[in-house]
Every structure is written in structure tokens, then in C-alpha cells.
Motif scaffolding. Structure first.
Motif, mmCIF file in Angstrom:
data_model
loop_
_atom_site.group_PDB
_atom_site.id
_atom_site.type_symbol
_atom_site.label_atom_id
_atom_site.label_comp_id
_atom_site.label_asym_id
_atom_site.label_seq_id
_atom_site.Cartn_x
_atom_site.Cartn_y
_atom_site.Cartn_z
ATOM 1 N N ALA A 1 -0.751 -20.138 6.954
ATOM 2 C CA ALA A 1 -2.214 -20.220 6.862
ATOM 3 C C ALA A 1 -2.655 -20.273 5.408
ATOM 4 O O ALA A 1 -1.946 -19.795 4.517
ATOM 5 N N GLY B 1 -4.996 -18.677 4.013
ATOM 6 C CA GLY B 1 -5.278 -17.346 3.477
ATOM 7 C C GLY B 1 -4.034 -16.541 3.165
ATOM 8 O O GLY B 1 -4.124 -15.458 2.592
ATOM 9 N N ALA B 2 -2.864 -17.062 3.551
ATOM 10 C CA ALA B 2 -1.630 -16.298 3.332
ATOM 11 C C ALA B 2 -1.324 -16.131 1.847
ATOM 12 O O ALA B 2 -0.777 -15.106 1.434
ATOM 13 N N ALA C 1 -3.591 -13.495 0.392
ATOM 14 C CA ALA C 1 -3.295 -12.244 1.097
ATOM 15 C C ALA C 1 -1.990 -11.645 0.591
ATOM 16 O O ALA C 1 -1.853 -10.424 0.488
ATOM 17 N N LEU D 1 -2.763 -9.994 -2.547
ATOM 18 C CA LEU D 1 -3.511 -8.766 -2.252
ATOM 19 C C LEU D 1 -2.550 -7.647 -1.838
ATOM 20 O O LEU D 1 -2.666 -6.501 -2.301
ATOM 21 N N GLY D 2 -1.602 -7.985 -0.988
ATOM 22 C CA GLY D 2 -0.636 -6.986 -0.523
ATOM 23 C C GLY D 2 0.218 -6.457 -1.667
ATOM 24 O O GLY D 2 0.440 -5.247 -1.782
ATOM 25 N N GLY E 1 -6.223 -7.267 -7.713
ATOM 26 C CA GLY E 1 -6.433 -7.080 -6.285
ATOM 27 C C GLY E 1 -7.812 -7.529 -5.841
ATOM 28 O O GLY E 1 -7.959 -8.111 -4.759
ATOM 29 N N LEU E 2 -8.825 -7.267 -6.680
ATOM 30 C CA LEU E 2 -10.184 -7.672 -6.315
ATOM 31 C C LEU E 2 -10.292 -9.191 -6.218
ATOM 32 O O LEU E 2 -10.880 -9.732 -5.273
#
Lengths: 387, 96
Positions: free
Chosen positions: A222, A224-225, A228, A231-232, A254-255
Motif C-alpha cells: 500500500a 501508506g506503507a 507507516a 513512523l514505526g 515521527g511527526l
């Protein structure tokens, strides 16, 4: 006694600061984040001071640019990370002035590409270039730190070491006493600042690269992966850093990743396209036509069994774009609803953005209700033959 | 006349009794939990495990967890500080 005013302008020392020249504007190494005039990290305040303009201009510009390929976000995040503050001269990513200028130029080019790509609709955010830029930035900063650590000590200057690191029995020497023989200066105290940030950045770069390869290999990844994953990794490194220390700068990382993840997910869920419905029977007419972005065209003039539309309600829901509906003669039509911003023209009535309009199809004509809901764009509803 | 001064205290005994432990950075802990939680939310949404209105109550969950985590760390740090303050400069009798 002289009555003439002073001829030469005195240097301006007010709080507004001196007027800046062209060379000073070009010298991006002088850019500093403002401590006093700040909403988030003082980037816009610093830009305003650098370019000698009102701070509202860079603030509005950055916010607007966020919606154009994320260019504003990229600029802000980069400036937050690499531009030092005006009071402590500390930056999350420490670069010398020359490297910082180059990095800012690269970021500016990337932001320009994102803006251009979004405006033309040709390509999206240049993630590969951004990753390469981040790696170059990391390597440059790492080398710069090493250079500083092994720099030749300056003789005749007060020692930078803290008193705690000096031998306890050593007599207090005069601070600037000239020495005839070079004496090795005690090692500089361990520098503070982020350590995990670099590990996080490199882990993200490696992770994105691996994910990209998996994506290219044909796996279903995806959109968004990518953010993401960043982010992780940011979250995990922050958690580690909260106990181990030295995790500065990862919150900003992260933000940015969180906003990018949200943006990619929302954009993925928004359905875009063009609905062109020309049903031939009443049963083929759907109860609801819905789209996020695009155009909905509904032509009811080809419906053969108009009496079966009697009592039905059709909902046309669109986020941004154009709704065009054409209804046939011989049908009582009641149109309800409107739009937030744009132009609404229902049966020739183009006054207002909300309201109810009806058109009479004659005695015993079937009654159809159309509910329209549009965010931004144009609503055009006509009856066949009325034009 | 030379006089020699004898040290009356043993200053080196104090640091060895204090634990060398990095204090937990509450801000980093909170944001770390929040970011990991948001990643989890994204995974649930992307995997179509959660759909529609369920996403609305799921979104605040990472922040609640982050707040609870930060609160727990804060209470723990305060309790540790209180314990240390009560010990003070007096050495425990067992070490004499």
C-alpha cells in the motif's frame, strides 16, 4: 550650532534589525531559527528575519505549500532539523555552514520538484530522491562530527574541558597563559546531541529501500506503507531512546511520518474518477451516486419506465468536482441540497448555494426527489428541452 | 612549621552507592508509544480489519496508551526519587 540633520544614516539598531542586502539573502548559512518569534520551531520566524519580511508571509506560504505535494512540510521539517537556533546555535543535525547551505539548496530543489509534480499532476513526491538526500545529509553530518572530534587543539586558548575532568591535584593555572611547549589539551567533553536519530534515519532508509524492492517485485504494498514504516521505526527508536537517552530529533521525524501516513491513507480512500450514468430503466437507476473527487453525470432522459421512479429518492454525493443531472419531461422533480463553495444552477435558478427547487411534470406525473451534496465545485441540474 | 591535614570524610564512598541509571525521558516515551500505536492503527485500517466508523474510536487509542505510559513512568520516577531522598547521606548500617 548646526541645524542641519545628520547626513549619513546611522546604523539601525532597533528591534527590527538592519535592512539586509542581496548577498546576505543569498547566504543561506546565516539562516537561523528564531527563539523569540516561534509558533512551532521558529522556522518561519527565522525565514522572515533572513529575508527581512513579515513573518506571516512565510507562515502562510509554508502552510499553503503543504497542500502542494507536501513541499511546505518538507521545507519546514528540513529547516527544523538542520538550521540552528539563533541563541544556542544548536541544531538537531549539526552541519558546517557550507554543508548546510548545500543541504538547504537540495531541500529547496526537492520541494520545488514536489510542488511542480503536484501542480502538473505528472508525478508524485520524489521519495527516492528524498531518501538519497537524507542519506547524503546523514553521511555529511557524521563526517563533520568526526572532523570536529579529531580537530587539532588550539593552544593558548582556555580549555574547553569541564573542571570535573581536570586532575584534582592540579594547581589552578592562569586561563590564558602562553606556553612555550605544546601541551596536549585534555580531550573535549563528550558531545551531547542525538545519536539514535542517525540510526533511526539509516534504518528508515534501509527499510524504505527494502519495501521499495518488495513493491517492485510485484507484492501488493500500500502507498501508506512507506511512511507507516518510517513512523514505526521512529516510535521504536523513541521508546528505546526514552530509557537509553540521546533520542533528540526523532520526534520531528515521527511527526513528519505520521502526517505523511495520514495523508497517504486518506488519499487512498478517496475515490476519484468520473461517473457517467445513463440508465435505461428505473431499476438501473441507483439510489446513491457517490465520489470523492471528479465528476458525476446522471442522464435520466433515457429511462423508459418513468412511472417506476415515482416516490424514489436519488442521492448524489461528491466531495470536489462537478455534478450534472438531466431529468426528462413528464416527471415531477424536487431537488434538495447544495454545495459549500462554488456554483449551483438548478432548473435555471443559480441564486444561492443551498435550497429546494421543484419542476412540474404535469398532472399525474411520477414524483422523484434528488438530494445533492457537494463540497466544492459546480452543480448543474436541467430538464430536457428547457434550454 | 608544617602541618598536615587529614581528610575527615571519605567522599569517594558516596557515588558508589548511587545507582548509575539513565532517567526515563517521559516526552520520548510518550511520543514513542503514540507513534507505535498510530502505526498499529494504520496497519488495522490498511488491512481492512477496522472499517468505517470504528476508525473514529480507534484513533484516540494510541494517545490514551501514550498518556498512561507517561503517567506510569512519571509515578515510577517520583517514587524512586522519594526513596533516594529518604536514604539521604546516611549509609545503610549493613555496609558498616
Amino acid at each position: 550650532m548646526s541645524t542641519s540633520p545628520p547626513e549619513a544614516p546611522t546604523p539601525e539598531t532597533s528591534s527590527n534589525g538592519p535592512r539586509v542586502g542581496r548577498d546576505e539573502l543569498r547566504d543561506l548559512g546565516r539562516l537561523r531559527r528564531s527563539r523569540q518569534d516561534r509558533k512551532i520551531a521558529g522556522v518561519a520566524g527565522g525565514l522572515a528575519r533572513h529575508f527581512d519580511i513579515d513573518p506571516i508571509i512565510p507562515r502562510v506560504t509554508l502552510v499553503v505549500l503543504v497542500f502542494f505535494g507536501g513541499a511546505g512540510l518538507l521545507l519546514y521539517a528540513a529547516c527544523w532539523l538542520i538550521v540552528p537556533t539563533d541563541d544556542t546555535q544548536e541544531a538537531t543535525v549539526r552541519l558546517d555552514e557550507r554543508s548546510r547551505t548545500i543541504a538547504l539548496v537540495i531541500v529547496g530543489i526537492l520541494a520545488g520538484l514536489a510542488l511542480l509534480g503536484d501542480s502538473l499532476g505528472g508525478w508524485g513526491f520524489p521519495w527516492p530522491l528524498a531518501i538519497i538526500g537524507a542519506i547524503v545529509l546523514a553521511v555529511t553530518a557524521f563526517r563533520h562530527r568526526n572532523d570536529e572530534r579529531w580537530a587539532t587543539p588550539q593552544f593558548g586558548e582556555p580549555s574547553a574541558a569541564s573542571p570535573a575532568e581536570l586532575p584534582a591535584e592540579a594547581p589552578a593555572a592562569p586561563p590564558a597563559a602562553p606556553m612555550s611547549t605544546p601541551v596536549p589539551t585534555p580531550a573535549a567533553p563528550r558531545r551531547g546531541g542525538p545519536v539514535l536519530f542517525w540510526y533511526a534515519l539509516l534504518l528508515i532508509a534501509v527499510g524504505l529501500g527494502v519495501l521499495g524492492m518488495v513493491d517492485l517485485a510485484g507484492a501488493d504494498v500500500a502507498d501508506g506503507a512507506y511512511p507507516a514504516l518510517a513512523l514505526g521505526i521512529s516510535g521504536a527508536m523513541l521508546l528505546l531512546g526514552s530509557f537509553w537517552g540521546r533520542a533528540g530529533g526523532i520526534i520531528a521525524l515521527g511527526l513528519v511520518s505520521a502526517i505523511a501516513t495520514a495523508g497517504a491513507t486518506v488519499l487512498h480512500d478517496v475515490e476519484t474518477g468520473h461517473i457517467d450514468a445513463q440508465p435505461r430503466t428505473a431499476s438501473a437507476v441507483e439510489d446513491e451516486y457517490e465520489l470523492g473527487l471528479g465528476e458525476i453525470e446522471l442522464d435520466l432522459t433515457r429511462v423508459a419506465d418513468l412511472q417506476n421512479l415515482d416516490g424514489r429518492t436519488i442521492t448524489v454525493d461528491l466531495g470536489v468536482g462537478r455534478i450534472a443531472v438531466l431529468v426528462p419531461q413528464g416527471l415531477d422533480v424536487r431537488v434538495e441540497g447544495g454545495l459549500e463553495l462554488g456554483h449551483r444552477d438548478v432548473f435555471g435558478d443559480d441564486q444561492g448555494r443551498e435550497g429546494t427547487n421543484t419542476v412540474d411534470g404535469g398532472p399525474q406525473a411520477p414524483v422523484l426527489e434528488i438530494e445533492v451534496d457537494l463540497g466544492v465545485g459546480e452543480i448543474q441540474i436541467d430538464r430536457e428541452g428547457d434550454n | 612549621m608544617e602541618t598536615t591535614t587529614q581528610p575527615t570524610t571519605q567522599p569517594t564512598t558516596l557515588p558508589t552507592t548511587l545507582p548509575a541509571r539513565h532517567p526515563v525521558n517521559i516526552g520520548h516515551l510518550v511520543m514513542g508509544i503514540a507513534f507505535l500505536g498510530l502505526t498499529g492503527v494504520w496497519a488495522l485500517v490498511a488491512g481492512d480489519v477496522v472499517e468505517g466508523d470504528d476508525i473514529r474510536w480507534l484513533l484516540p487509542l494510541p494517545w490514551v496508551l501514550a498518556g498512561l505510559g507517561g503517567l506510569a513512568a512519571l509515578v515510577s520516577a517520583d517514587r524512586r526519587r522519594m526513596t533516594r531522598r529518604q536514604t539521604g547521606w546516611v549509609e545503610p548500617p549493613s555496609q558498616e
